[in-house]
Design a protein around this motif. Structure first.
Motif, PDB file in Angstrom:
ATOM      1  N   SER A  94       0.729  -1.362   0.024  1.00 50.45           N
ATOM      2  CA  SER A  94       0.093   0.048  -0.010  1.00 50.45           C
ATOM      3  C   SER A  94       0.821   1.267   0.112  1.00 50.45           C
ATOM      4  O   SER A  94       0.362   2.291  -0.615  1.00 50.45           O
ATOM      5  CB  SER A  94      -0.844  -0.013   1.043  1.00 50.45           C
ATOM      6  N   THR A  95       1.882   1.156   0.675  1.00 52.48           N
ATOM      7  CA  THR A  95       2.889   2.315   0.275  1.00 52.48           C
ATOM      8  C   THR A  95       4.212   2.118  -0.338  1.00 52.48           C
ATOM      9  O   THR A  95       5.167   3.101  -0.772  1.00 52.48           O
ATOM     10  CB  THR A  95       3.307   2.615   1.921  1.00 52.48           C
ATOM     11  N   SER A  96       4.318   1.047  -1.505  1.00 56.04           N
ATOM     12  CA  SER A  96       5.155   0.858  -2.333  1.00 56.04           C
ATOM     13  C   SER A  96       4.809   1.658  -3.441  1.00 56.04           C
ATOM     14  O   SER A  96       3.910   2.079  -3.737  1.00 56.04           O
ATOM     15  CB  SER A  96       5.348  -0.282  -2.496  1.00 56.04           C
ATOM     16  N   ALA A  97       6.031   1.616  -4.682  1.00 59.20           N
ATOM     17  CA  ALA A  97       5.510   2.130  -5.954  1.00 59.20           C
ATOM     18  C   ALA A  97       4.623   1.676  -6.762  1.00 59.20           C
ATOM     19  O   ALA A  97       4.200   2.100  -7.797  1.00 59.20           O
ATOM     20  CB  ALA A  97       6.953   2.487  -6.642  1.00 59.20           C
ATOM     21  N   THR A  98       4.013   0.477  -6.158  1.00 59.99           N
ATOM     22  CA  THR A  98       3.031  -0.216  -7.092  1.00 59.99           C
ATOM     23  C   THR A  98       1.836   0.760  -7.111  1.00 59.99           C
ATOM     24  O   THR A  98       1.184   0.905  -8.028  1.00 59.99           O
ATOM     25  CB  THR A  98       2.632  -1.584  -6.404  1.00 59.99           C
ATOM     26  N   SER A  99       1.597   1.563  -5.643  1.00 59.73           N
ATOM     27  CA  SER A  99       0.318   2.590  -5.778  1.00 59.73           C
ATOM     28  C   SER A  99       0.803   3.670  -6.689  1.00 59.73           C
ATOM     29  O   SER A  99      -0.185   4.595  -6.867  1.00 59.73           O
ATOM     30  CB  SER A  99       0.221   3.020  -4.178  1.00 59.73           C
ATOM     31  N   LYS A 100       1.936   3.652  -7.138  1.00 55.60           N
ATOM     32  CA  LYS A 100       2.454   5.074  -8.039  1.00 55.60           C
ATOM     33  C   LYS A 100       2.165   4.571  -9.587  1.00 55.60           C
ATOM     34  O   LYS A 100       2.764   4.950 -10.566  1.00 55.60           O
ATOM     35  CB  LYS A 100       3.552   5.441  -8.094  1.00 55.60           C
ATOM     36  N   GLY A 101       1.659   3.193  -9.861  1.00 51.26           N
ATOM     37  CA  GLY A 101       1.422   2.634 -11.244  1.00 51.26           C
ATOM     38  C   GLY A 101       2.818   1.752 -11.569  1.00 51.26           C
ATOM     39  O   GLY A 101       2.965   1.251 -12.900  1.00 51.26           O
ATOM     40  N   GLU A 102       3.764   1.312 -10.798  1.00 46.52           N
ATOM     41  CA  GLU A 102       4.854   0.462 -11.244  1.00 46.52           C
ATOM     42  C   GLU A 102       4.444  -0.899 -11.510  1.00 46.52           C
ATOM     43  O   GLU A 102       3.557  -1.462 -10.667  1.00 46.52           O
ATOM     44  CB  GLU A 102       6.050   0.552 -10.142  1.00 46.52           C
ATOM     45  N   THR A 107       8.888  -3.863 -10.288  1.00 45.00           N
ATOM     46  CA  THR A 107       8.962  -4.109  -8.825  1.00 45.00           C
ATOM     47  C   THR A 107       9.939  -4.968  -8.567  1.00 45.00           C
ATOM     48  O   THR A 107      11.171  -5.144  -7.707  1.00 45.00           O
ATOM     49  CB  THR A 107       7.530  -4.325  -8.198  1.00 45.00           C
TER      50      THR A 107
END
Ligand code: CP
Length: 335
Positions: A94-102, A107
């Motif tokens: 939830s706080t990783s760059a996955t939430s920025k679309g990575e 990843t």
């Protein structure tokens, strides 16, 4: 052996037939599943020591990548890795760059650049751990912690360990799996493991709306009624209704489901007098199981949770061993 069996087997095992990834029970044989159970048995004692550690994964970095929520699987993987002396990184999605679309691939490339040795992956997409195992750097092990509706192999193995502890064998056992089979990755892996390990019968008990269309090909019998379905049963595995995966109205109501399929003291009496009650969790009291049964003397639900640590220690240490052996083989080949 089907093509699926053959490709899963080839990906999961090294050239010597040792585990190097753990993605699915599909394609694994009885000898290997028994070796996982025996290895887990040897780790149970570690959990009873004052210092609960062995050095098997010292120097290894294990990354827990949970793209879906989890209490039991994530915690027991973390404890298992720490008991094997690994360094553990829990990536907070939830706080990783996955939430920025990575993307998942990017990843992973970044985590591989940090010299990770193992990824423990839970993902809502069926096949995500398989996809990662096909593309990851050689030497890095992938362990499936549950993918979509497809598979949850370490859950199935901790369930097998619990059954073996309580019943001493698989031959001659009749096992009922009750509830939302259609959406359950746990049920698919349990059915495969029980059939490979030689259970006499795996019986699915559910309304037709919660059974997969390919149920005949799974190697199970089917019952639609708890009273006839639980007759002569040694092990009852209850499943929760997986509302997050349901599309459309598959049930009249939870109250009606509980009335017909919920396990209470009265329905439990239809199984063998020494039948054990299991549930992978999370349990929904009053939806698929009565509290008096979930907390009662026949319930082994918390034993399952404890066994999760030993099974995950077994799978992680065996996969790392298989990766090291393959690296040795590859280096010899190049020399
Ligand atoms: N049994 C199981 O997978 O539970 P969690 O979702 O809490 O990990």
């Amino acid at each position: 052996m089907t093509t699926t069996d053959a490709s899963a087997r080839a990906l999961q095992l090294n050239e010597q037939g040792q585990l190097r990834h753990f993605l699915t029970i599909d394609g694994l044989d009885r000898e290997l599943l028994t070796r996982i159970l025996d290895t887990a048995d040897s780790f149970i004692e570690v959990g009873e020591r004052r210092i609960k550690k062995v050095p098997l994964l010292r120097g290894c970095t294990v990354v827990n990548l949970f793209f879906e929520s989890s209490t039991r699987t994530r915690s027991t993987f973390e404890l298992a890795a720490k008991r094997l002396s690994a360094d553990v990184l829990n990536l907070d999605i939830s706080t990783s760059a996955t939430s920025k679309g990575e993307s998942l691939s990017d990843t992973l490339l970044n985590l591989e650049a940090m010299a990770s040795d193992m990824f423990v992956v839970r993902h809502s997409r069926s096949g995500a751990p398989h996809f990662i195992a096909q593309s990851v750097t050689p030497g890095v092990a992938i362990i499936n912690a549950g993918d979509g509706r497809h598979a949850h192999p370490t859950q199935a193995m901790l369930d097998m360990l619990t059954i073996r502890q309580h019943k001493g064998r698989f031959e001659g056992l009749k096992v009922a799996i009750v509830g939302d089979i259609l959406h359950s990755r746990v049920a698919r892996s349990q059915i495969q493991a029980l059939n490979v390990l030689g259970a006499e019968e795996v019986r699915l008990i559910a309304p037709s709306t919660l059974l997969p269309t390919d149920v005949e090909s799974l190697g199970c019998s089917v019952a639609y009624d708890m009273r006839s379905g639980l007759k002569d049963i040694d092990v009852i595995i209850m499943l929760r209704l997986q509302r997050e995966r349901m599309e459309g109205a598959l049930l009249p109501s939870e109250r009606e489901f509980y009335k017909v399929y919920g396990l209470n003291t009265e329905k439990l009496a239809y199984a063998k007098p020494d039948a054990i009650v299991m549930h992978p969790g999370p349990i929904n009291r009053g939806v698929e199981i009565e509290s008096a049964v979930a907390d009662g003397p026949r319930s082994v639900i918390l034993n399952q949770v404890t066994n999760g640590i030993a099974i995950r220690m077994a799978v992680m240490s065996m996969a790392m061993g298989g990766q090291r052996a393959q690296r040795g083989q590859d280096a010899e080949g190049q020399a």
